[in-house]
Design a protein around this motif. Structure first.
Motif, short mmCIF file in Angstrom:
data_model
loop_
_atom_site.label_atom_id
_atom_site.label_comp_id
_atom_site.label_asym_id
_atom_site.label_seq_id
_atom_site.Cartn_x
_atom_site.Cartn_y
_atom_site.Cartn_z
N UNK A 26 58.74 6.51 24.47
CA UNK A 26 59.75 6.51 25.53
C UNK A 26 60.81 7.58 25.29
N UNK A 27 61.10 7.84 24.02
CA UNK A 27 62.06 8.88 23.66
C UNK A 27 61.96 9.10 22.15
N UNK A 28 62.72 10.04 21.64
CA UNK A 28 62.75 10.24 20.20
C UNK A 28 64.03 10.95 19.82
N UNK A 29 64.47 10.66 18.60
CA UNK A 29 65.62 11.38 18.07
C UNK A 29 65.16 12.74 17.55
N UNK A 30 66.08 13.68 17.52
CA UNK A 30 65.76 15.01 17.04
C UNK A 30 65.25 14.96 15.61
N UNK A 31 64.11 15.59 15.38
CA UNK A 31 63.52 15.60 14.06
C UNK A 31 62.65 14.40 13.75
N UNK A 32 62.50 13.50 14.74
CA UNK A 32 61.71 12.29 14.52
C UNK A 32 60.82 12.03 15.74
N UNK A 33 59.99 13.02 16.06
CA UNK A 33 59.13 12.96 17.24
C UNK A 33 57.99 11.97 17.04
N UNK A 34 57.33 11.52 18.11
CA UNK A 34 56.30 10.47 18.02
C UNK A 34 55.17 10.78 17.05
N UNK A 35 54.75 12.03 16.95
CA UNK A 35 53.63 12.38 16.10
C UNK A 35 53.86 12.14 14.63
N UNK A 36 55.13 12.00 14.23
CA UNK A 36 55.43 11.79 12.81
C UNK A 36 55.05 10.39 12.34
N UNK A 37 54.70 9.50 13.28
CA UNK A 37 54.20 8.17 12.91
C UNK A 37 52.68 8.17 12.78
N UNK A 38 52.07 9.35 12.85
CA UNK A 38 50.62 9.45 12.71
C UNK A 38 50.26 10.78 12.05
N UNK A 39 51.07 11.18 11.07
CA UNK A 39 50.85 12.48 10.44
C UNK A 39 50.40 12.38 8.99
N UNK A 40 50.22 11.14 8.49
CA UNK A 40 49.77 10.97 7.11
C UNK A 40 50.86 11.04 6.07
N UNK A 41 52.09 11.20 6.51
CA UNK A 41 53.22 11.31 5.58
C UNK A 41 54.15 10.11 5.79
N UNK A 42 54.22 9.20 4.83
CA UNK A 42 55.04 8.01 4.97
C UNK A 42 56.53 8.31 4.84
N UNK A 43 56.89 9.50 4.44
CA UNK A 43 58.30 9.88 4.35
C UNK A 43 58.85 10.29 5.71
N UNK A 44 57.97 10.73 6.60
CA UNK A 44 58.40 11.10 7.95
C UNK A 44 58.23 9.89 8.87
N UNK A 45 58.94 9.87 9.98
CA UNK A 45 58.86 8.71 10.86
C UNK A 45 59.32 9.05 12.27
N UNK A 46 58.90 8.19 13.21
CA UNK A 46 59.40 8.26 14.59
C UNK A 46 60.55 7.28 14.74
N UNK A 47 61.56 7.72 15.49
CA UNK A 47 62.67 6.83 15.83
C UNK A 47 63.13 7.17 17.24
N UNK A 48 63.29 6.13 18.09
CA UNK A 48 63.71 6.40 19.48
C UNK A 48 65.15 6.87 19.56
N UNK A 49 65.51 7.40 20.74
CA UNK A 49 66.87 7.89 20.96
C UNK A 49 67.86 6.74 20.86
N UNK A 50 69.05 7.03 20.36
CA UNK A 50 70.04 6.00 20.07
C UNK A 50 70.52 5.28 21.32
#
Length: 871
Positions: A749-773
């Motif tokens: 639905x949205x994402x914060x800058x630097x935390x786009x949706x694809x980061x929840x499926x990139x193989x890196x558990x340090x990166x993440x998706x987070x919606x806009x505040x």
């Protein structure tokens, strides 16, 4: 009088060169240049690896008589499984004493994927790579009289051959045309001529010369002076320019002729709206003796790609609207005729598209030629690609790049060779407006990404060296995100699926294209919708000022190793009947209103029609598409779907199943929405009567007229063998368990800058998706891009969840089923695992979050889905 004689002598001396050339070009000598004969007829085929089959004396009496193009899988109807192994082809070829004084070649337009060519029991040559043609010089192995050509073909997965993976099916066979070419010992090389218009852009299209670079080989035992004569003709056959050059070539050597014509004033420019074509005639002479000649169609046009203003064609801004196209069709699989390929291009053109992406491999020369003639920009793609799924060597879901270091050098050499072959074969086609290096090569083991990047850079450099008139694109490069992105390696970036709106890829510093959007699965008739997919967000489908164009996934249903959900994403079905979405595009792009949709009624009779009924060639390049329609007594089309059979009443010809084919609503060979269709071909001349019948309905008949050198004689000509359809199924019960999520498309639905949706499926558990505040509720969706029987869903958050959420699954993104409900608890979950004893059919997973006072938006780190691919 003395002055008059002097002037007369001067005129004679000046005119002598023109007279000599006129004599050379108009004199009809007893010698011909090259002779080319299609060899698609009268082959024998045997599935399996047959000992001794290369030997001339081998008895192939029990082998199946077939014609080319041919596939191991015929008849094929969208099965996710297919035969993998060997197949043998044999053919007898008569050669005379005079033929043995020539250089003799077998030219193949495509064999999947490895071919060994034997002539009279001796290996004449081989080729690896399933999508580019090759030429075999068999002169040393030919003899007077009967010659036996035997071709051993396999479609085995090989670690060092591209592609190593993909979602398409990879059926084996000699599935494109084969030719016998006879040349003099000094000749123009196979696809050795390159045609460009170097001054066209500089002169703003008002005039241009034609530059010709032609490779000439001298296999004779003597050195000689040879003249290359060039003629340029317009679409009416009128000569508009000519030039020539003479060069000395030593015995056993080759040389490159580089000639340029005078300026051609006001050439007709090629474009999708006006696909003007010219013909280059090249003639090679030894004195007055014609040695070789060829004709090449080309066009005058130029391109400009910009990062901020998009694409320009012939100096005018041009936003193209395209479709991805695979080559296979119902029944025949990949083994389609030239005519069938042209029907595909016409169907896309009729719907208003002006660009085709050749997904994801070089298409046949006939297909590219159809794009030239119909007016369709063509994105030609090298076969460096892979797909989601297990990255295990040994099968077609392996990683794009080898994990075994011992395989890397050979693999890179193979990719570069196939890239060069693609450019060599297709470079003179005006429709080809870019060379694409890849599709989604990020689907590979993470350890191999440095190799992927290195190889892409090498491919771009190679393309620049081979063709400085076109850009080198990288297709499907919406992953990886962040510092490891690969989209800037080429001159043009193509983004698939969610890549159209990923923040990192908005107005990149290179020209950009949406190479895939949509991915809507539907059986015919489907819905009257475009299926914009992520292009629907913010009306992105209307285009951006900086974006060059877009291409729907996809134009046609096609065979997929991931089952019917992936296979049925076309706007035209596998039988080449349009779905309602095709009519939506035709209406939107060309203003042609859709027809009245058929409805249920009282079926009374059948209507049978054909794409053509007369002058159908029998050389394997031509066929006709038969369409049967259910109607009422007044001829009104209905949506009723009774069982319908097409059969040959008399005359030559064949369906992929033999002399008849039956369509049923509940089978792979389907009748749907009141219609069924199939391509029909013949390798013998004569009149054929085909009948369509169904119990309780009036039948229909149609006469087809085939033309060719060899007439069909009932009781004498070999009859077509019945090939009853049996869906091919691999031996693994229920299919292999597979895991998806890594680098699959994601939407939110949205994402914060630097935390786009694809980061929840990139193989890196340090990166993440987070919606806009500022959101009060939010969602995140994973698209596995294939139908699965769900086994588990696992999710990991970067920290414990401080809000309510639920997990749902869907097969179509419209109807959702709740599978995990965490709406009454907060602050507890950091890891989620859902298992399902009873399999559930799905494609999409959706996480929906709700905020309460004091809640903190979740940080979704990784999501994985495990299941078995559904049919």
């Amino acid at each position: 009088m003395k002055n008059y004689k002097t002037l007369l002598l001067l005129f004679f001396l000046l005119a002598l060169p023109l007279y000599v050339w006129g004599t050379v070009t108009s004199e009809r000598t007893s010698e011909k240049g090259r002779e080319t004969t299609l060899l698609n007829r009268l082959w024998k085929y045997k599935q399996g690896d047959v000992a001794g089959a290369a030997q001339p004396q081998y008895n192939d009496a029990d082998w199946e008589p077939i014609g080319l193009p041919h596939s191991f899988s015929i008849p094929y109807f969208l099965s996710k499984d297919f035969y993998v192994g060997y197949g043998w082809y044999r053919k007898h070829l008569q050669l005379g004493k005079k033929d043995l004084s020539k250089r003799l070649f077998l030219e193949f337009d495509g064999v999947f994927q490895e071919a060994e060519v034997y002539v009279n029991g001796r290996l004449a040559g081989s080729h690896a790579g399933g999508y580019t043609g090759f030429s075999i010089d068999f002169t040393p192995y030919a003899m007077e009289g009967d010659n036996v050509i035997a071709v051993r073909v396999n479609n085995l997965w090989q670690a060092t051959l591209a592609p190593r993976g993909g979602e398409h099916v990879f059926s084996g066979g000699i599935y494109r045309n084969v030719r016998l070419v006879k040349k003099h010992p000094v000749y123009l090389d196979w696809y050795g001529t390159a045609v460009t218009t170097p001054t066209l852009e500089k002169n703003a299209g008002k005039s241009s010369s034609v530059r010709v670079k032609a490779c000439v080989k001298n296999t004779d035992d003597r050195m000689g002076d040879y003249t290359l004569y060039i003629i340029v003709k317009d679409s009416l056959g009128q000569k508009v320019a000519e030039c020539s050059k003479t060069k000395r070539i030593e015995a056993g050597k080759e040389t490159l002729y580089d000639v340029q014509t005078p300026e051609i004033v006001s050439p007709a420019l090629w474009s999708p709206a006006s696909p003007a074509l010219y013909t280059l005639v090249s003639k090679l002479y030894d004195g007055k003796r014609l040695l070789d000649s060829e004709e090449i169609t080309f066009g005058f046009r130029w391109f400009e790609w910009t990062a901020d203003k998009g694409f320009f064609l012939n100096g005018e801004h041009y936003y193209f609207r395209g479709a991805n196209v695979h080559q296979d069709q119902a029944g025949w699989g990949d083994a389609v005729t030239d005519a069938a390929a042209r029907r595909d291009v016409r169907l896309m053109k009729e719907a208003g598209f002006d660009m085709i992406r050749g997904s994801h491999y070089p298409h046949s020369p006939a297909f590219t030629d159809a794009c030239d003639r119909e007016g369709m920009l063509f994105w030609s793609e090298a076969p460096f690609w892979s797909t989601a799924g297990p990255k295990v060597d040994g099968g077609w879901t392996a990683g794009a790049y080898p994990l075994n270091a011992a395989d890397t050098a050979a693999f890179e050499a193979d990719v570069l060779r196939q890239l060069e072959e693609m450019i060599r074969i297709h470079r003179n086609h005006p429709s080809v407006f870019v060379w694409s290096m890849c599709n989604e090569p990020f689907f590979t083991d993470g350890q191999t990404m440095p190799g992927v990047k290195r190889l892409l850079k090498r491919m771009v450099e190679k393309t620049h060296m081979l063709d400085d008139t076109r850009k080198a694109a990288v297709g499907g490069v919406q992953r990886p995100l962040g510092e490891e992105r690969i989209d800037l390696i080429g001159d043009v970036a193509g983004y698939n699926g969610d890549g159209a709106n990923i923040p990192d890829f908005q107005q990149p510093p290179v020209p950009s294209v949406v190479t895939e959007y949509g991915s809507t699965t539907a059986d015919r008739p489907g819905q009257y919708i475009p299926g914009w997919g992520d292009l629907a967000r913010d009306d992105s489908w209307k285009g951006r000022t900086w974006r060059s164009g877009q291409a729907i996934w996809c134009g046609f249903d096609h065979g997929s190793i991931f089952g019917s959900d992936m296979a049925k994403m076309g706007i035209v079905d596998y039988f080449r009947l349009p779905k309602r979405s095709w009519y939506w595009y035709r209406n939107a792009y060309t203003k042609v209103a859709p027809p009245e949709w058929p409805a249920e009624g009282v079926a009374a009779r059948l209507l049978l029609k054909a794409s053509k009924t007369d002058n159908i060639a029998t050389d394997g390049t031509d066929d006709t598409q038969l369409i049967v329609v259910v109607t009422d007594a007044d001829g009104r089309e209905l949506s009723n779907t009774p069982t319908v059979t097409l059969r040959v009443v008399s005359g030559p010809g064949e369906f992929p199943t033999g002399k008849s084919i039956t369509f049923r609503p509940d089978s792979d060979i389907r009748i749907q929405d009141g219609k069924a269709a199939i391509a029909f071909r013949s390798y013998y001349a004569g009149n054929t009567v085909v009948e369509a019948s169904s119990p309780g309905l009036s039948s229909a008949r149609l006469t087809l007229r085939f033309e060719g050198e060899q007439a069909y004689q009932e009781g004498v000509s070999p009859e077509v063998v019945d090939r009853p359809y049996i869906r091919y199924i691999k031996g693994i019960e229920g299919g292999e368990m597979q895991t998806y999520g890594l680098n699959n498309p994601t939407f939110a639905s949205s994402s914060q800058k630097g935390h786009s949706p694809g980061l929840a499926a990139d193989g890196d558990e340090e990166s993440y998706w987070q919606p806009a505040a500022e959101e009060n509720s939010a969602y995140w969706i994973l698209d596995t891009e294939r139908g699965l029987w769900l086994h588990t869903i696992t999710a990991r958050f970067a920290e414990k969840v401080n809000c309510r959420f639920k997990i749902e699954i869907s097969a179509d993104k419209e109807t959702w089923q709740l599978v995990g409900d965490y709406s009454t608890t907060t602050g507890e979950k950091q890891d989620v695992r859902l298992s399902f004893e009873q399999p559930l059919k799905m494609r999409f997973v959706r996480f929906s979050f709700s905020m309460d006072e004091g809640s903190i938006w979740p940080r979704l780190a990784e999501v994985r889905v495990q299941g078995r691919v559904a049919d």
